[in-house]
Scaffold this active site. Sequence first.
Site, PDB file in Angstrom:
ATOM      1  N   VAL A 193     -17.752  13.644   3.199  1.00  0.00           N
ATOM      2  CA  VAL A 193     -17.059  13.118   2.012  1.00  0.00           C
ATOM      3  C   VAL A 193     -15.696  13.751   1.741  1.00  0.00           C
ATOM      4  O   VAL A 193     -14.961  13.268   0.895  1.00  0.00           O
ATOM      5  CB  VAL A 193     -17.903  13.274   0.721  1.00  0.00           C
ATOM      6  CG1 VAL A 193     -19.095  12.340   0.761  1.00  0.00           C
ATOM      7  CG2 VAL A 193     -18.316  14.709   0.479  1.00  0.00           C
ATOM      8  N   TYR A 194     -15.361  14.848   2.414  1.00  0.00           N
ATOM      9  CA  TYR A 194     -14.087  15.510   2.111  1.00  0.00           C
ATOM     10  C   TYR A 194     -12.922  14.573   2.449  1.00  0.00           C
ATOM     11  O   TYR A 194     -12.780  14.129   3.585  1.00  0.00           O
ATOM     12  CB  TYR A 194     -13.944  16.833   2.879  1.00  0.00           C
ATOM     13  CG  TYR A 194     -14.894  17.920   2.434  1.00  0.00           C
ATOM     14  CD1 TYR A 194     -15.629  17.819   1.251  1.00  0.00           C
ATOM     15  CD2 TYR A 194     -15.054  19.074   3.199  1.00  0.00           C
ATOM     16  CE1 TYR A 194     -16.500  18.820   0.853  1.00  0.00           C
ATOM     17  CE2 TYR A 194     -15.922  20.085   2.800  1.00  0.00           C
ATOM     18  CZ  TYR A 194     -16.646  19.953   1.629  1.00  0.00           C
ATOM     19  OH  TYR A 194     -17.505  20.941   1.244  1.00  0.00           O
ATOM     20  N   SER A 195     -12.096  14.304   1.454  1.00  0.00           N
ATOM     21  CA  SER A 195     -10.958  13.376   1.590  1.00  0.00           C
ATOM     22  C   SER A 195     -11.411  12.043   2.185  1.00  0.00           C
ATOM     23  O   SER A 195     -10.695  11.438   2.982  1.00  0.00           O
ATOM     24  CB  SER A 195      -9.855  13.974   2.475  1.00  0.00           C
ATOM     25  OG  SER A 195      -9.491  15.241   2.010  1.00  0.00           O
TER      26      SER A 195
END
Lengths: 134, 211
Positions: free
Chosen positions: B58-60
């Site tokens: 989910v990061y960025s």
Amino acid sequence: MAGKYERGGPAAQPASGEGRLSGANPFGTTKFTDQNWRILEALRGVAGQLGPPPAQVALAWALAQQGITAPIIGASRVAQVQDNIAALGLSLSPAHLQELAQASAPAPTFPYAIFTPELNRAAVFGGTSVQGWQ
Amino acid sequence: MTLTDFRTLGRSGLVVSPLALGTMTFGTARWGSDDEVSQAVFTAYVEAGGNFIDTADVYSGGRSEEMLGGYVAARKLRDQLVLATKFGFGAQPGNPNAGGNGRKQIYRALEGSLRRLKTDYVDMYWLHVWDTVTPAAEVLQTLGDLVRAGKIRYFGLSDMPAWYATQLATLAQAHGVPGPIAMQLEYSLVERTTEREHVPAARALGLGVVP
């Protein structure tokens, strides 16, 4: 603890600074508590005596705790990576570790306040002291 | 101590640096860093001897994994680095099986992470967040199958109750199957409540703690 925030007013803007916590983030403003500003003060005190930036001292504290394998560093600049790596070479004295531990101690809650050597001795083991495995 | 004073992650044979590089900043507009700075951060960590790099699907919105995968491939460092990523936070509005800890979602999430990371295996696969509903045995079976299939090497748990980690680790021990080797938790001078249940559970079960 990276020095990004300063204490502000009590209401909607509890702190000033430029970082992840300044805008939308999963923690909201919950990190800006009286307790946390007191911890930051103690951290700045120790860092001031030793010289390195407060974030480096905070990381050295985490590295010194039992059971911790590898803290994850988060850096938006190369200089932060280098500052953080330098924490591996920073060994805090027992007195400084104790000072930081006292300032950051969580409030006692049930049932953990019961599990102390003093209470064990007085109320569980008939006034004798017992050394467990480990 | 330096980044090459390696240690095992929990009671396992996975060897890591004493500081991991988090990549949540990679490609994050407001408080993170653009491609050039992210690559410089990666290079500074790796050149100082670090081998343990942490990201999440989910990061960025997946961009962090893509950037990291690109840097690793460009420098041909895949064998030397311990790449960790995570599943659990929802990826598609309206689709409950594109989030959480169920078998369908874990397979979906891993395929996406492998594609973005440009690799065919993940060294350390983290359950990012407890979904409150999936049984511990299902998570254990799913992740154990992925270990046997060669898609992941090890796994661990992040942001979960200590009792849930204890249930997984104990089931794994009792059945002699791959179990979790570490917990990832918020732990710092301003968040010490994990000292009460999580850290003692980790010690008792042979799990490392990655704060």
